[in-house]
Design an enzyme around this catalytic site. Sequence first.
Site, PDB file in Angstrom:
ATOM      1  N   HIS B  71       7.710  80.130  34.438  1.00  0.00           N
ATOM      2  CA  HIS B  71       8.830  80.636  35.231  1.00  0.00           C
ATOM      3  C   HIS B  71       8.469  81.954  35.916  1.00  0.00           C
ATOM      4  O   HIS B  71       8.804  82.179  37.070  1.00  0.00           O
ATOM      5  CB  HIS B  71      10.025  80.839  34.295  1.00  0.00           C
ATOM      6  N   HIS B 140      17.894  76.242  39.364  1.00  0.00           N
ATOM      7  CA  HIS B 140      18.477  76.565  38.060  1.00  0.00           C
ATOM      8  C   HIS B 140      18.744  75.252  37.337  1.00  0.00           C
ATOM      9  O   HIS B 140      19.851  74.963  36.933  1.00  0.00           O
ATOM     10  CB  HIS B 140      19.771  77.361  38.281  1.00  0.00           C
ATOM     11  N   HIS B 142      17.364  73.495  34.437  1.00  0.00           N
ATOM     12  CA  HIS B 142      17.525  73.254  33.001  1.00  0.00           C
ATOM     13  C   HIS B 142      18.890  73.700  32.494  1.00  0.00           C
ATOM     14  O   HIS B 142      19.571  72.933  31.814  1.00  0.00           O
ATOM     15  CB  HIS B 142      16.398  73.932  32.210  1.00  0.00           C
ATOM     16  N   ARG B 161      21.781  88.326  42.973  1.00  0.00           N
ATOM     17  CA  ARG B 161      21.119  89.557  42.508  1.00  0.00           C
ATOM     18  C   ARG B 161      19.720  89.692  43.098  1.00  0.00           C
ATOM     19  O   ARG B 161      19.261  90.800  43.367  1.00  0.00           O
ATOM     20  CB  ARG B 161      21.049  89.586  40.985  1.00  0.00           C
ATOM     21  N   ASP B 319      16.313  92.818  39.686  1.00  0.00           N
ATOM     22  CA  ASP B 319      17.393  92.236  38.898  1.00  0.00           C
ATOM     23  C   ASP B 319      16.869  91.793  37.546  1.00  0.00           C
ATOM     24  O   ASP B 319      15.694  91.535  37.371  1.00  0.00           O
ATOM     25  CB  ASP B 319      18.048  91.071  39.646  1.00  0.00           C
ATOM     26  N   GLU B 361      19.006  87.657  28.068  1.00  0.00           N
ATOM     27  CA  GLU B 361      19.234  87.400  29.493  1.00  0.00           C
ATOM     28  C   GLU B 361      20.704  87.493  29.847  1.00  0.00           C
ATOM     29  O   GLU B 361      21.195  86.745  30.696  1.00  0.00           O
ATOM     30  CB  GLU B 361      18.649  86.041  29.863  1.00  0.00           C
ATOM     31  N   SER B 597       9.829  74.874  40.222  1.00  0.00           N
ATOM     32  CA  SER B 597      10.408  74.568  38.923  1.00  0.00           C
ATOM     33  C   SER B 597       9.723  73.312  38.434  1.00  0.00           C
ATOM     34  O   SER B 597       9.852  72.255  39.046  1.00  0.00           O
ATOM     35  CB  SER B 597      11.914  74.349  39.072  1.00  0.00           C
TER      36      SER B 597
END
Lengths: 159, 807
Positions: B71, B140, B142, B161, B319, B361, B597
């Site tokens: 990631h 985004h 998963h 962000r 961010d 997170e 991804s």
Amino acid sequence: MIAAATHKIEVSLKSEYGDAESLSTASLLKASGAPSVVRVRRSRLYEIRGNFTVTHINRLSRDLLCDQIIEDFRIVSQMPSSQGPFWKIEVRLKPTVLDPEADTIKNAMIEMGFPAPDFVRVASVYKIESKCGKPQIEAAAAKCLLNPIIHLYSVTACS
Amino acid sequence: MTEKIESAVKSSQEMADFNSLAPKGLMNLSVQNLWSLNEKEILTIQAHFKSLKRNPTRAEMETIAQSWSEHCRHKTFKSPIRYQEGSKTVLIKNLFEETIARATRQTKKPWCLSVFKDNAGIVSFGNKGKWALAFKVETHNHPCAIEPKGGAETGLGGVIRDVLAAGLGAKPVLSTDIFCVAPPNKKLPLPPSALSAERILRGLVAGVRDYGNRMGIPTAAGGLYFDDGYALNPLVFVGCVGVLPAQAVKKEIRPGDLIVAAGGLTGKDGLHGATFSSANLNGDDHSTAVQIGHPLNEKRVMEALLKARDQKLYRSVTDCGAGGFSSAVTEMADIIGARVFLEKEILKASDMEPWEIWVSESQERMVFAVSPSNLKAFEKVFADEGVKIRVIGEFVKTGRIEVSWNGQNLVNLSLKFLNNGLPIEEKKAVYNPVKLSESRTPRPAKSLPEQLKDILSHLNVCSREWLIRQYDHEVQGGTVIKPLQGARHDGPGDACVIWPQAATGDTSDLSGFTVGHGLNPASGKLDPYLMAWLCADEALRNILCVGADISRAAFLDNFCWGNPENPQVLGSLVRAALGCRDASLGFQIPFISGKDSLYNESKDAFGKTVSVPGTLLISSIAPIPNIEKAITMDMKGPGNSLYIVGQTGEDMGGSLYNELNGISGGTVPRVDARCAKRNFASVSKAISKGLVASAHDLSEGGLLAALTEMAFSGEFGAMLDLDAIPKQKPIYSTDVLLFSETPSRILLEVKPENEAAFIKCVKGSCIKKIGTSLANPIIKIIGLDGLVLFEESVTPFKAAWQRTVLS
């Protein structure tokens, strides 16, 4: 000195207004394995813990939690209201999961001059009129009303 | 000095026996702790700590795992790959550098202000050169498979962000969303842990709606794509465009700057997002990776950040996304070094381990580099918005990351090891071309009107009104061209046009911008290289149709693939990346940002591992020099001429027509970049001169679908002569002419008074008149034999098209 207690306030749409969310919930339940659902009534349940008087709670419900033009509120007592028979499903976020709505209510209460609440949590209540048995309703609800990973829920029979 | 710290670390929080563990024990540890480190990586870490003569701490292991995760590091795109295609084998040293980055370098566009470095790609904007646009599209996937609403919320929150942290901060002016899900009306067998497609789609839409609307950012561009392959792993792309002053693009960090956290408080929510997203999904419940978005917190941070930016109160910002403070601080410290005191962070959960604070997170947090002299003013700006800031450390010139908690040392790692220590592993990729049979076009059983209805009501074509209407696409008052267009505001627009006057405050500058998307997984199943070309072509055509200046267009890439350890999967990924490179060079359009991804695969109901179809999303962004010249896709009046841009070929492979008629094979369309570029430039010029009344691109369903959409949106009719269509070589099948999906084609409407000027303007391009618009809302087609082939009212077709996805 008032003792800290948990107050429960239920807010629901007035009956003269079309409740699209309840209608779509009914069709979702039907599609998820509970075919005999006749009617669903959805409401929001606020659980607020703190040192509040009844006047406080009434004002809070009227001015913050409920849109008085289209909604009614009811302070939930131990005595169940009898509109049954129906299944009542309460869905709430697990305590470990962030509840932004409750967070916002907490901040708003302080800004409105109420004593700071110890705890605020928001839940959804579904009152389901159906001939289905408990396991069937439970399974259908888990399929379309909640996500077991983030939600806790309870199914009770009301008469 | 270092030795002293090392010994202090030794006394606390150490993972006993780490250095003495055998490879098997190490791998068990990696799996147990969700580190997603492979054997070679964890052995490298062990060797490093053996040389330091101490065991790592839990926090150190977490830091390394986060920072070395797919990631954060994009290992697949940056490691050497031995790529085999047919009998040829080549060694690609660094896939990203040799494909996408190289193409961007070679296109040499001076208006690209920041590419691939910052949190978003930045290009210059506005007629005075005072402004810049930051654009980022994130995936985004998963989290959305597990909790769709929370996942979509936090995904959108995260990309907003990213834009807030692009340069010194951009004001978000547009959000985008693209979802790839399984058809909700199809009951596919699913494992018990998977949510149904309908559930996922409803959740995703609710998440984007609730977050975007509350943030006050219009969600006006996006897409929806259905394929059975997304049943277990839905793909969620969320994007955001922001506007920032051109002088706020550069950021820097100086030793002595304070590390300041702002926004939401830190809790246990969302531990291990970065490492989790680099792992395959299986039945286990990863509830700690679930996050719920809190848009009002982010809104407050946004307002305060923009004020502080304009007062120049900080030098850098990033961010807190995947990996939390661990990733954010390490990324900012880069080569300088940082010292962090975790006890300074305010927590919202009391039962947190120190290492959890470091990698949590929790959403809506940003990290700033503030010079000590500005701290007071900085604090005031944030306090005014009700945001608490926390000074959690400082940047120091040590070249190390040092983290402590109440005097206890948690992390003491050299940045050199963290940034460069990741062992490079050669990967193997194999691509075997799919053997395509010759195109056969048997006469389908259904009549032409029935076929057209089937196409228009197909899930990948039909109206998205249900979803679009839930989003606020008007907020900020700059949505000049809206997602739904036409006489009744319900026609399928190609792209939206935004005039960011709310961000610039300059109403004398009529510069706007537009955003488009290209997604074509169906062709990717046949050839990923050509899919990349088709995506680029579609993304470009979408923005061209509203009048974009495509000489200033830029691309963003998003790759969603399965497990790259599988050479076949990696092979198709490499081939798509090569396609991106060639398309970028062919169209001379740079890529400015991107994201991959991988590991999008999980076990199905029968225990078989299924991965998503290799999916590439190319997003495009381009300025519109004058928003008053922007056009929509609906027909504007009767008696206007209809022109087609580009030649039609026999391109039925992967087409909707073939899918609906159960035909396999056929050739996948190829893009002729030279020809397309020339045609597109002519169209762009004609639109900017105000000579075109409406334009619509030909995509799924081909010419007939596009023509019908234009007609019913404008509530007019059209007459078409098939013989007039320019063809690559003679085509004798009317079905091919009507439904072929040859790329690079656009339908234009030109008013009679502009026709002479239009013809002069597009001279030298392949743009031919094929029909006229009619007052009567019917579609009339003259066949190749000169007889009327088709004459139908548009009303039933609109009704078919409006069959909504869900209700």
